[in-house]
Structure formats: structure tokens, C-alpha cells
Design a protein around this motif. Structure first.
Motif, PDB file in Angstrom:
ATOM      1  N   GLU A  51       0.827  -1.211   0.000  1.00 36.20           N
ATOM      2  CA  GLU A  51       0.000   0.000   0.000  1.00 36.20           C
ATOM      3  C   GLU A  51       0.861   1.261   0.000  1.00 36.20           C
ATOM      4  OE1 GLU A  51      -3.265   2.261   2.854  1.00 36.20           O
ATOM      5  OE2 GLU A  51      -2.516   0.290   3.425  1.00 36.20           O
ATOM      6  N   GLY A  52       1.902   1.284   0.821  1.00 35.88           N
ATOM      7  CA  GLY A  52       2.756   2.462   0.912  1.00 35.88           C
ATOM      8  C   GLY A  52       3.469   2.792  -0.381  1.00 35.88           C
ATOM      9  N   TYR A  53       3.996   1.782  -1.036  1.00 31.82           N
ATOM     10  CA  TYR A  53       4.669   2.015  -2.314  1.00 31.82           C
ATOM     11  C   TYR A  53       3.686   2.490  -3.377  1.00 31.82           C
ATOM     12  CZ  TYR A  53       9.526   0.593  -1.720  1.00 31.82           C
ATOM     13  OH  TYR A  53      10.855   0.542  -1.373  1.00 31.82           O
ATOM     14  N   VAL A  54       2.520   1.888  -3.415  1.00 29.75           N
ATOM     15  CA  VAL A  54       1.538   2.289  -4.433  1.00 29.75           C
ATOM     16  C   VAL A  54       1.128   3.741  -4.220  1.00 29.75           C
ATOM     17  CG1 VAL A  54      -0.719   1.811  -5.448  1.00 29.75           C
ATOM     18  CG2 VAL A  54       0.746  -0.071  -4.723  1.00 29.75           C
ATOM     19  N   LYS A  55       0.957   4.144  -2.988  1.00 30.24           N
ATOM     20  CA  LYS A  55       0.602   5.539  -2.698  1.00 30.24           C
ATOM     21  C   LYS A  55       1.715   6.478  -3.160  1.00 30.24           C
ATOM     22  CE  LYS A  55      -0.787   8.728   0.897  1.00 30.24           C
ATOM     23  NZ  LYS A  55      -1.168   8.906   2.302  1.00 30.24           N
TER      24      LYS A  55
END
Length: 121
Positions: A51-55
Motif C-alpha cells: 500500500e505504501g509504495y503504491v501511494k
């Protein structure tokens, strides 16, 4: 294993399109994208699936799209942390993201640094 392949971009090697493609290598969470801001017609997000990378990848991609407009596409939009990201991000922002039926792709238009509904212009 999600990112394992023989050669990244191999389908474009020795094609007329090869010279139009510039591959950037690095960790997208720490890479300095500033030299590429406002220069891209399209950004394809297919990296780390947390999730963090995609954001981070999404926010960077918005800055990369040229002011006249372009497209961001996400791979594995219905899987892993990508799905978690979309559930939260779309609930908070109600952006016009289209999930393409029978694929793992989602797309969104960006113009002047803002998401826009490219189907309704």
C-alpha cells in the motif's frame, strides 16, 4: 517473485518503439523524479505491491504527467496492497479511476497536476 523476469522491457528490444522508451532504475520510494516532472504522457505503475509504495508511486506519477494531460495505469489494481490503497484513496478522494473489466488494470487521467475524468472531458 512478482517482479522476476528475464529482461525488463524485453518485448520492445529491437523494435521501432525501443528508442522512444527510457527505463528508469531505482527504488521508487527514494528515487528523485524531479527531472521528469511534467514530461510524461503515460506512467505505468507496476512495482512493489505494498500500500505504501503504491501511494508514493501514485503521488509521484501525478507530478510526472505533462500539464496538457496524460494517463496513469496501475497493474494488479485488484490485488495485494494495490487493492488496499485504492479502497482508501478512492473513498477519501472520489477520483475518476476506471478499472478495466477482465484485466488487472486501472487507469486515471491527469491534467494540470490533477486527476480528471478523461472519458467525460
Amino acid at each position: 517473485n512478482l517482479a522476476s523476469k528475464v529482461v525488463s522491457g524485453e518485448r520492445f528490444l529491437q523494435t521501432p518503439q525501443e528508442r522512444q522508451i527510457k527505463q528508469l532504475w531505482g527504488d521508487s520510494a527514494t528515487f528523485d523524479f524531479s527531472a521528469y516532472h511534467n514530461k510524461m504522457d503515460m506512467v505505468f505503475i507496476d512495482g512493489a505491491h505494498s500500500e505504501g509504495y503504491v501511494k508514493t508511486d501514485t503521488l509521484n506519477s501525478i507530478q510526472l504527467i505533462r500539464p496538457e494531460g496524460g494517463i496513469i495505469a496501475w497493474h494488479d489494481a485488484h490485488l495485494f496492497g494495490v487493492k488496499v490503497f485504492f479502497k482508501k484513496w478512492l473513498k477519501e478522494n472520489n477520483y475518476p479511476v476506471y478499472f478495466i473489466r477482465n484485466t488487472t488494470l486501472a487507469v486515471m487521467g491527469v491534467k494540470n497536476g490533477q486527476p480528471f475524468d478523461f472519458l467525460r472531458k
